[in-house]
Write a protein that holds these residues in place. Sequence first.
Motif, PDB file in Angstrom:
ATOM      1  N   THR A  93       0.833  -1.199   0.000  1.00  0.00           N
ATOM      2  CA  THR A  93       0.000   0.000   0.000  1.00  0.00           C
ATOM      3  C   THR A  93       0.868   1.250   0.000  1.00  0.00           C
ATOM      4  O   THR A  93       0.696   2.156  -0.824  1.00  0.00           O
ATOM      5  CB  THR A  93      -0.926  -0.001   1.234  1.00  0.00           C
ATOM      6  OG1 THR A  93      -1.699  -1.206   1.250  1.00  0.00           O
ATOM      7  CG2 THR A  93      -1.877   1.184   1.210  1.00  0.00           C
ATOM      8  N   GLY A  94       1.806   1.314   0.917  1.00  0.00           N
ATOM      9  CA  GLY A  94       2.618   2.515   1.065  1.00  0.00           C
ATOM     10  C   GLY A  94       3.563   2.794  -0.074  1.00  0.00           C
ATOM     11  O   GLY A  94       3.864   3.954  -0.360  1.00  0.00           O
ATOM     12  N   PHE A  95       4.055   1.753  -0.758  1.00  0.00           N
ATOM     13  CA  PHE A  95       5.015   1.938  -1.836  1.00  0.00           C
ATOM     14  C   PHE A  95       4.388   1.823  -3.227  1.00  0.00           C
ATOM     15  O   PHE A  95       5.102   1.765  -4.231  1.00  0.00           O
ATOM     16  CB  PHE A  95       6.158   0.927  -1.717  1.00  0.00           C
ATOM     17  CG  PHE A  95       7.031   1.129  -0.515  1.00  0.00           C
ATOM     18  CD1 PHE A  95       7.245   2.391   0.013  1.00  0.00           C
ATOM     19  CD2 PHE A  95       7.652   0.053   0.090  1.00  0.00           C
ATOM     20  CE1 PHE A  95       8.053   2.587   1.113  1.00  0.00           C
ATOM     21  CE2 PHE A  95       8.469   0.222   1.199  1.00  0.00           C
ATOM     22  CZ  PHE A  95       8.673   1.496   1.713  1.00  0.00           C
ATOM     23  N   ALA A  96       3.069   1.768  -3.287  1.00  0.00           N
ATOM     24  CA  ALA A  96       2.395   1.699  -4.594  1.00  0.00           C
ATOM     25  C   ALA A  96       2.749   2.919  -5.434  1.00  0.00           C
ATOM     26  O   ALA A  96       2.844   4.039  -4.920  1.00  0.00           O
ATOM     27  CB  ALA A  96       0.890   1.604  -4.400  1.00  0.00           C
ATOM     28  N   LYS A  97       2.906   2.703  -6.728  1.00  0.00           N
ATOM     29  CA  LYS A  97       3.262   3.794  -7.647  1.00  0.00           C
ATOM     30  C   LYS A  97       2.136   4.142  -8.604  1.00  0.00           C
ATOM     31  O   LYS A  97       2.335   4.894  -9.557  1.00  0.00           O
ATOM     32  CB  LYS A  97       4.524   3.419  -8.427  1.00  0.00           C
ATOM     33  CG  LYS A  97       5.732   3.139  -7.552  1.00  0.00           C
ATOM     34  CD  LYS A  97       6.174   4.363  -6.773  1.00  0.00           C
ATOM     35  CE  LYS A  97       6.855   5.381  -7.673  1.00  0.00           C
ATOM     36  NZ  LYS A  97       7.363   6.518  -6.895  1.00  0.00           N
ATOM     37  N   SER A  98       0.969   3.590  -8.380  1.00  0.00           N
ATOM     38  CA  SER A  98      -0.200   3.953  -9.175  1.00  0.00           C
ATOM     39  C   SER A  98      -1.427   3.864  -8.297  1.00  0.00           C
ATOM     40  O   SER A  98      -1.435   3.147  -7.292  1.00  0.00           O
ATOM     41  CB  SER A  98      -0.370   3.020 -10.390  1.00  0.00           C
ATOM     42  OG  SER A  98      -0.816   1.739  -9.980  1.00  0.00           O
ATOM     43  N   GLN A  99      -2.465   4.587  -8.675  1.00  0.00           N
ATOM     44  CA  GLN A  99      -3.702   4.551  -7.904  1.00  0.00           C
ATOM     45  C   GLN A  99      -4.291   3.138  -7.887  1.00  0.00           C
ATOM     46  O   GLN A  99      -4.828   2.678  -6.877  1.00  0.00           O
ATOM     47  CB  GLN A  99      -4.716   5.529  -8.484  1.00  0.00           C
ATOM     48  CG  GLN A  99      -5.902   5.821  -7.578  1.00  0.00           C
ATOM     49  CD  GLN A  99      -5.503   6.627  -6.344  1.00  0.00           C
ATOM     50  OE1 GLN A  99      -4.755   7.572  -6.444  1.00  0.00           O
ATOM     51  NE2 GLN A  99      -5.995   6.220  -5.183  1.00  0.00           N
TER      52      GLN A  99
END
Length: 336
Positions: A177-183
């Motif tokens: 969740t925290g390191f996601a790079k897209s919505q």
Amino acid sequence: MSYVRPAKGYSRDSRYITTRITADGRDGFPVEPGRYRLVVSRACPWAQRAMIVRRLLGLEKALPMAVAGPTHDKRSWTFDLDPQGRDPVLGIERLQEAYFARDPDYDRGITVPAIVDVPSGEVVTNDYAQITVDMSLEWSAYHRDGAPDLYPAALRPEIDAVNEEVYADVNDGVYRTGFAKSQEAYGAAYERLFARLDRLSERLEQSRYLVGETITEADVRLFTTLVRFDAVYHGHFKCNRHKLSEMPVLWAYTRDLFQTPGFGDTVDFDHIKKHFYLVHSHINPSGIVPDGPDPSGWLEPHGREALGGRPFGDGTPPAPPSPAEAVPPRHPARPS
């Protein structure tokens, strides 16, 4: 703990050094009290699991511990808490040195927990999941009197199944969740995380512990994520559907463990917040470390005793940590 950030999602570097320290020494490293050094950081949830299990089993003398500072750069965790910035036993400034002593071409994560062979100065293993299981099974000759059975044979299939779900959706889920790079990647990880937390709440509503009537490896693995939830994951990692303190069952369950000897006395909220808010500069470029949340609620009554269960089974609580290993009282949440 180590991670990489792909273009849109997140993938943990799980290429661990899987050499084991065993009673029979079949991997070349027999259990020997005092031979090895467990390297941890109080900031890291994966390392804190090893700290908790070591405390519960009473392995402090058999397996001495080195504590790295709460922050690191791209190269390595450092021993900046020690005089002259060197571990007094290993004589090194960076954990990286022990990894390179094992393999000069080592190209994977410099992670904690790691166990270092003191005579050679080489890392033996950083396989966090196996480390704690082997503390229970392979180091049993050096357990304290009254040590709990954290990995009972009859419950191992269920413990393993729970651990697999908790790892995928919660332990690793907060990072995805925290390191996601897209919505899209964020939304998928967010939904998966809170769906699992909802199921865990249902499981724990009528059961004091995750598996059986006593604390097991499963509780240790879940605790280190939950205890960090409000301090870092809720805001820093955008895991913000609810705070832990707004999820009544999980909040009471985590407080119950926090107040159990061996759990809360290994928690250092100062190190936890410094690590996440300073090291993850791509998420928090200002480098501001928040003062909150107020930790005093950790010592409020939890009421979980009404569910029965015996924390240590037929065993006893561990003694208080030694002064050398006690967490500095930087905040009021200090379990007695």
